[in-house]
Design a protein around this motif. Structure first.
Motif, mmCIF file in Angstrom:
data_model
loop_
_atom_site.group_PDB
_atom_site.id
_atom_site.type_symbol
_atom_site.label_atom_id
_atom_site.label_comp_id
_atom_site.label_asym_id
_atom_site.label_seq_id
_atom_site.Cartn_x
_atom_site.Cartn_y
_atom_site.Cartn_z
ATOM 1 N N ASP A 154 0.835 -1.205 0.000
ATOM 2 C CA ASP A 154 0.000 0.000 0.000
ATOM 3 C C ASP A 154 0.870 1.255 0.000
ATOM 4 O OD1 ASP A 154 -2.360 -1.429 -0.018
ATOM 5 O OD2 ASP A 154 -2.736 -1.198 2.133
ATOM 6 N N ALA A 155 1.920 1.256 0.821
ATOM 7 C CA ALA A 155 2.812 2.418 0.910
ATOM 8 C C ALA A 155 3.494 2.701 -0.426
ATOM 9 C CB ALA A 155 3.857 2.203 2.004
ATOM 10 N N GLU A 156 3.738 1.660 -1.209
ATOM 11 C CA GLU A 156 4.401 1.791 -2.497
ATOM 12 C C GLU A 156 3.423 1.895 -3.666
ATOM 13 O OE1 GLU A 156 7.547 2.398 -3.278
ATOM 14 O OE2 GLU A 156 7.856 2.583 -1.124
ATOM 15 N N GLY A 157 2.124 1.928 -3.361
ATOM 16 C CA GLY A 157 1.128 2.058 -4.424
ATOM 17 C C GLY A 157 0.984 0.832 -5.287
ATOM 18 N N ALA A 158 1.323 -0.318 -4.730
ATOM 19 C CA ALA A 158 1.244 -1.576 -5.502
ATOM 20 C C ALA A 158 -0.055 -2.289 -5.206
ATOM 21 C CB ALA A 158 2.428 -2.478 -5.140
#
Length: 84
Positions: free
Chosen positions: A80-84
């Protein structure tokens, strides 16, 4: 703690996807140090986290903190933090 490698060179239409590399015990992200550049060169975005208690990640004292649900939640939080 985790390592991210972006595709090289970056595809004009974006990477084909993200690969998340998970290590086993007692290893850490460095287990994948030879595979990460290969995948990035093939156009993939790579995320390689240190799982709880390994490498640069926190090591909670409570054994329950290492339950599969907690580990899955950690991996999802990194994604989530990496937008994946």
């Amino acid at each position: 703690h985790y390592v991210v490698a972006e595709p090289e060179p970056a595809p004009a239409d974006g990477p084909p996807g993200t690969v998340v590399l998970l290590h086993g015990f007692p290893h850490f992200w460095f287990t994948w140090h030879r595979m990460i550049p290969v995948l990035a060169a093939a156009g993939w975005r790579v995320i390689a986290p240190d799982l709880r208690g390994m490498g640069g990640s926190d090591a909670p004292a409570d054994v329950q903190a290492y339950s599969p649900r907690e580990v899955v939640d950690d991996v999802l939080a990194v994604c989530d933090a990496e937008g994946a």
